[in-house]
Design a protein around this motif. Structure first.
Motif, short mmCIF file in Angstrom:
data_model
loop_
_atom_site.label_atom_id
_atom_site.label_comp_id
_atom_site.label_asym_id
_atom_site.label_seq_id
_atom_site.Cartn_x
_atom_site.Cartn_y
_atom_site.Cartn_z
N PHE A 433 18.77 60.89 0.61
CA PHE A 433 17.11 60.84 1.17
C PHE A 433 17.09 61.98 2.69
O PHE A 433 17.66 61.70 3.74
N ASP A 434 16.75 63.20 2.12
CA ASP A 434 16.60 64.78 3.99
C ASP A 434 15.10 64.14 3.92
O ASP A 434 15.04 63.74 5.24
N ASN A 435 13.60 65.04 3.92
CA ASN A 435 12.83 64.53 3.79
C ASN A 435 11.85 65.53 3.04
O ASN A 435 12.24 65.25 1.95
N GLY A 440 4.41 67.79 -1.19
CA GLY A 440 4.62 65.88 -1.81
C GLY A 440 6.22 66.27 -2.76
O GLY A 440 6.21 65.22 -2.59
N HIS A 441 7.22 67.14 -1.97
CA HIS A 441 8.26 67.19 -2.78
C HIS A 441 8.98 66.10 -1.86
O HIS A 441 9.89 66.46 -0.70
N ARG A 442 10.22 65.87 -2.39
CA ARG A 442 10.92 65.11 -1.97
C ARG A 442 12.76 65.34 -1.97
O ARG A 442 13.12 65.84 -3.30
N PHE A 443 13.20 65.79 -1.16
CA PHE A 443 14.05 66.65 -1.17
C PHE A 443 16.06 65.67 -0.71
O PHE A 443 15.35 64.88 0.07
N PHE A 444 16.82 65.74 -1.40
CA PHE A 444 17.88 64.67 -1.05
C PHE A 444 19.53 65.88 -1.10
O PHE A 444 19.42 66.70 -1.80
N ARG A 445 19.63 65.99 0.33
CA ARG A 445 21.61 66.30 0.44
C ARG A 445 22.31 66.04 -0.60
O ARG A 445 22.92 64.29 -0.77
N LYS A 446 23.38 66.91 -0.92
CA LYS A 446 23.96 66.10 -2.37
C LYS A 446 25.08 65.74 -1.10
O LYS A 446 26.43 66.63 -0.14
N LEU A 447 26.27 64.58 -1.65
CA LEU A 447 26.95 64.86 -0.19
C LEU A 447 27.98 65.29 -1.32
O LEU A 447 28.40 65.41 -1.87
N THR A 448 29.68 65.32 0.22
CA THR A 448 30.91 65.79 -0.18
C THR A 448 31.30 64.74 -0.96
O THR A 448 31.00 63.69 -1.14
N SER A 449 32.84 65.54 -1.78
CA SER A 449 34.09 64.74 -2.62
C SER A 449 34.31 63.91 -1.38
O SER A 449 34.52 62.14 -1.70
N ALA A 450 34.58 63.48 -0.31
CA ALA A 450 35.24 62.55 0.73
C ALA A 450 33.84 61.39 0.92
O ALA A 450 34.16 60.40 0.92
#
Length: 463
Positions: A433-435, A440-450
């Motif tokens: 979860f980013d911000n 009201g939109h919830r933004f998520f950051r995609k993690l790297t493979s590592a």
């Protein structure tokens, strides 16, 4: 690093971000009018809403001043009402002197000194004697119980004895009536028997002559096929398993206080006020009075009475009625049944009047009627035989050709893998979860493979 919203991550189309309240439900000066309709459809200028011609339901108050005059107010003339003067009460003044309270009873009644009543009967004293009371009442002394024997009845025997001989008096009906036998009447009804013919029955019909039987092919029977299980794994994933996430939780605590057992090492005091004040006194059992044993008298008891001794028995015959019995009398003379009615009334010899009929012009034949009709003359009876049915048997039609059970669904269906929507999780796997923005939109950051640390179960659900 890419940022994705829940609306963009959803692959099933059922998950959306929770938007803020719109201007219709906003509190304060800030307004967040963000809807899907406002995003996709922009507003056009120059378009005004059509004016409604429906009259507004508003109460129109009367603008002029209201006159509060009524017929009662206009006709009523107020008068000045004065209070009626009250009559002053005279002050109470007691009369001088003393009141004479003397009465005729007080003057005529002479008071005497009266002493209290003393009863002349002495007080009853209870004498308690410890010795045994040995007294015999006068009833026991005078009365002696004797053996009583049953007395013989002096009443004569007046029982009814029925006669032994048979009653042989006949009635007038039995003497005059002569029984005769009933002869059955002869029936003239002809016997209802069917007349059978000896000629053979002609059972040939047009159906039998014109029908040509054809051979019927045997119906094809489909051989049963063996059951072949599917090689694909069974998909037992349900919406409950898909949407439900088992989160660990604690059981609710009970607010009921614990029941503590109050115990004491002191011995129990069983003394009561009743036990302390009550003194047990010795009580003796009451004496049981024994009844005297009965002894039968030895002397013979005289059972004679004054009536028995003074009664003189007489030989008296039973009462016989002097009235003679009413026996039926039979007379040999013939019964005279003549009456004044029969003597005065003589029946006349009357003959039945012959009806006047018109003479028949056509003479009837006197011979026997020949009841032979054209049907009876030309009819030739034949022996009937049951007709043979040429209808084919109701057997199922079977074919040797194999059944083509392929359908469009079985040929065109391509199985697809069911994937889990990542937006259904509280925190989608592989995202952080980013911000959250103002809409009201919830933004998520995609993690790297590592940096991805996911459980095998979540990875299997996403796959």
């Amino acid at each position: 690093m890419t940022r994705l919203c829940v609306c963009e991550m959803c692959s099933c189309g059922r998950h959306r971000c929770t938007h803020q309240t719109t201007a219709l439900y906003s509190k304060g000066g800030q307004s967040h009018v963000v809807t899907e309709y406002s995003e996709k459809y922009p507003a056009y200028k120059g378009h005004t809403r059509s004016k409604s011609l429906k009259p507004q339901q508003e109460y129109k108050a009367h603008q002029n001043s209201m006159e509060g005059t009524t017929t009662f107010r206009s006709d009523y003339v107020p008068y000045k009402v004065m209070r009626r003067p009250e009559k002053p009460q005279a002050e109470y003044k007691p009369k001088p002197g003393q009141i004479d309270l003397g009465t005729t009873y007080k003057e005529d009644f002479n008071q005497h000194d009266v002493q209290p009543f003393v009863p002349s009967r002495p007080k009853e004293r209870v004498h308690i004697i410890n010795a045994k009371l040995d007294t015999v009442p006068t009833y026991k002394e005078d009365f002696r119980q004797w053996e009583i024997s049953r007395r013989e009845l002096t009443k004569p025997d007046m029982t009814y004895h029925p006669p032994t001989s048979k009653f042989g008096n006949s009635t007038t009906f039995q003497d005059d009536f002569v029984q005769k036998g009933l002869a059955p009447r002869e029936s003239y009804k002809p016997p209802n028997f069917a007349k059978l013919s000896s000629a053979p029955f002609e059972n040939m019909t047009s159906s039998k002559l014109s029908y040509v039987p054809h051979p019927v092919e045997a119906r094809y029977v489909k051989p049963p096929e063996d059951y072949k299980p599917s090689n694909e794994p069974f998909q037992d994933l349900t919406t409950h398993r898909k949407d439900y996430q088992g989160l660990p939780g604690q059981l609710p605590r009970s607010c009921k206080p614990e029941e503590l057992k109050v115990a004491s090492n002191m011995p129990f005091q069983s003394n009561t006020e009743f036990r302390e004040r009550f003194q047990q006194w010795p009580v003796s059992l009451p004496e049981v009075h024994k009844s005297m044993e009965y002894t039968s008298p030895t002397a013979h008891m005289d059972m004679t009475t004054t009536s028995h001794t003074d009664y003189i028995k007489h030989q008296v015959q039973p009462f016989v009625s002097a009235k003679p019995f009413l026996l039926p009398k039979k007379s040999s003379r013939p019964f005279q049944g003549n009456t004044t009615m029969r003597d005065d009334f003589q029946p006349w010899v009357s003959q039945r009047q012959i009806p006047i009929r018109k003479q028949v012009e056509m003479r009837r034949s006197s011979g026997k009627m020949e009841d032979l009709t054209t049907f009876k003359a030309h009819y030739i009876p034949h022996h009937t035989q049951p007709s043979h049915s040429f209808k084919p048997h109701n057997a199922p039609l079977r074919s040797d050709a194999p059944l083509d059970y392929d359908t469009m669904y079985s040929t065109e269906f391509t199985p697809k893998k069911i994937s889990m929507c990542p937006a259904s999780f509280e925190s989608p796997p592989g995202f952080v979860f980013d911000n959250c923005d103002d809409q009201g939109h919830r933004f998520f950051r995609k993690l790297t493979s590592a940096a991805v640390t996911e459980t095998p179960k979540e990875m299997a659900l996403i796959a």
